[in-house]
Design an enzyme around this catalytic site. Structure first.
Site, PDB file in Angstrom:
ATOM      1  N   CYS A  36       0.836  -1.198   0.000  1.00 49.55           N
ATOM      2  CA  CYS A  36       0.000   0.000   0.000  1.00 49.55           C
ATOM      3  C   CYS A  36       0.876   1.255   0.000  1.00 49.55           C
ATOM      4  O   CYS A  36       1.298   1.725   1.072  1.00 49.55           O
ATOM      5  CB  CYS A  36      -0.937  -0.012   1.215  1.00 49.55           C
ATOM      6  N   CYS A  88      -0.491   4.153   2.027  1.00 47.05           N
ATOM      7  CA  CYS A  88      -0.353   4.034   3.483  1.00 47.05           C
ATOM      8  C   CYS A  88       1.096   4.273   3.924  1.00 47.05           C
ATOM      9  O   CYS A  88       1.335   4.852   4.980  1.00 47.05           O
ATOM     10  CB  CYS A  88      -0.752   2.628   3.959  1.00 47.05           C
ATOM     11  N   ASP A  89       2.069   3.806   3.135  1.00 46.09           N
ATOM     12  CA  ASP A  89       3.437   3.698   3.654  1.00 46.09           C
ATOM     13  C   ASP A  89       4.478   4.599   2.994  1.00 46.09           C
ATOM     14  O   ASP A  89       5.623   4.633   3.446  1.00 46.09           O
ATOM     15  CB  ASP A  89       3.902   2.231   3.549  1.00 46.09           C
TER      16      ASP A  89
END
Ligand code: NAP
Length: 330
Positions: free
Chosen positions: A139, A142-143
């Site tokens: 992701c 997200c990261d």
């Protein structure tokens, strides 16, 4: 299975992505009081993307998580109920259908709409699994922020890989796109944008053979598929974007599922091989896999379920008239 304390609903929707929430809006407006089981990834794949530019109605695009908040609020507005948790098993062999939640609660449903979507695929390397969350991620949204001014790689050549690579350039000093072929699968507009980014470097005809590093990712062992040459690429992160696997395992044994894991539906509808069970979104669509098409099949599933329930009520009434007492159609 103890059904004494079970909860009985007309419609239960499994999944809260774009298909599930659309089915919820429609069934709630049809006064079927749907219950949505949110699952492990509420909002579905859009909740983990950034800018969505091709969802109609948003001229300047919209952030995926924000779009899904709108979907959920709209479903709630018409009386949809939501339940946290995962369905761990089902029994579609009798009616009402039985769904078991991960806290062992039993839910009964006259009709079920499956909208379980799909989850990211992985390369299947031992060290990829070991270093997941320690430099390996599926992701980028997200990261990406963990990799400020660092060099990272992304594997894959589809829309997800290229969109994520472009997003990663906002944070990282260099982004390698590692693709197993010479041509990208991604749409032309994304390809052109990626080719124009100085920070993106393409590594063609190449596979990731291993992920290196003890406690966190330090590099990748790559193999050129034409020359068979292997070499090490130093990167701090590896993003995996090689497609998705439909989340349909719990329906095996009940529903017709193809060899790639997608639920088979009657052409032009969301009917599965079990009357009263309908499938929508990426759990069922192996061709288009877009938010707009998931919304379309979620809407279709709601209408199919509504009409099917209506037809069952009519059969029950006919049965009751004939025998002079209340009966069921089962
Ligand atoms: P995808 O289109 O299936 O692409 C997967 C990519 O990963 C392909 O390039 C494939 O290579 C590669 N791949 C697959 N297995 C691999 C393996 N074991 N090792 C190395 N590479 C591997 O998946 P996606 O990019 O996630 O897209 C899924 C769907 O969502 C698509 O329909 C896409 O159009 C849609 N989507 C749309 C947008 C948008 O419109 N903005 C954004 C994201 C996703 P090959 O090319 O050689 O097969």
């Amino acid at each position: 299975m103890n059904v004494l304390n079970s909860e009985h609903r007309q419609v239960i929707i499994i999944g809260a992505g774009s298909a599930g929430l659309t089915a919820a809006i429609y069934t709630a407006r049809a006064n079927l009081k749907p219950l949505v089981i949110r699952g492990s990834e509420p909002g579905g794949q859009l909740a983990t993307t950034t800018e969505v530019e091709n969802y109609p109605g948003f001229v300047n695009g919209i952030l995926g998580p924000e779009l899904m908040q709108h979907f959920e609020a709209q479903a709630a507005r018409f009386g949809t109920e939501f339940r946290y948790g995962m369905i761990t098993s089902v029994d579609f062999s009798r009616r009402p259908f039985r769904l078991i939640l991960d806290d062992d609660q039993v839910l009964l449903a006259d009709a079920v709409i499956i909208a379980t979507g799909a989850s990211p695929k992985y390369l299947g390397l031992e060290n990829e699994k070991r270093l997941l969350g320690h430099g390996v991620s599926s992701c980028a949204t997200c990261d990406a922020a963990f990799f400020q001014e660092q060099e990272v790689a992304i594997v894959g050549g589809g829309d997800t890989a290229i969109e994520d690579a472009i997003f990663l350039t906002r944070f990282c000093s260099k982004v390698y796109v590692i693709h197993r072929r010479k041509q990208l699968r991604a749409s032309k507009i994304l390809q052109e944008r990626a080719f124009a980014k100085e920070k993106i470097n393409f590594i063609w005809n190449t596979s990731v053979e291993d992920v290196l590093g003890e406690d966190e990712v330090e590099g990748l062992l790559l193999k050129n598929r034409e020359t068979e040459e292997t070499y090490i690429l130093s990167v701090a992160g590896l993003f995996i974007a090689i497609g998705y696997q439909p989340n349909t395992r719990i329906f095996q044994g009940y529903l017709d599922i193809d060899n790639k894991g997608y639920i088979s539906t009657l052409p032009g509808s969301t009917y599965t091989n079990i009357a009263g069970v309908f499938a929508s979104g990426d759990a069922q669509d192996y061709v288009y896999r877009q938010a707009a098409t998931a919304v379309g099949t979620g809407c279709m599933a709601a209408i199919d379920a509504e009409r099917w329930l209506e037809s069952q009520n009519q059969v029950a009434v006919t049965f009751s008239d004939k025998w002079g007492k209340l009966g069921t159609s089962n």
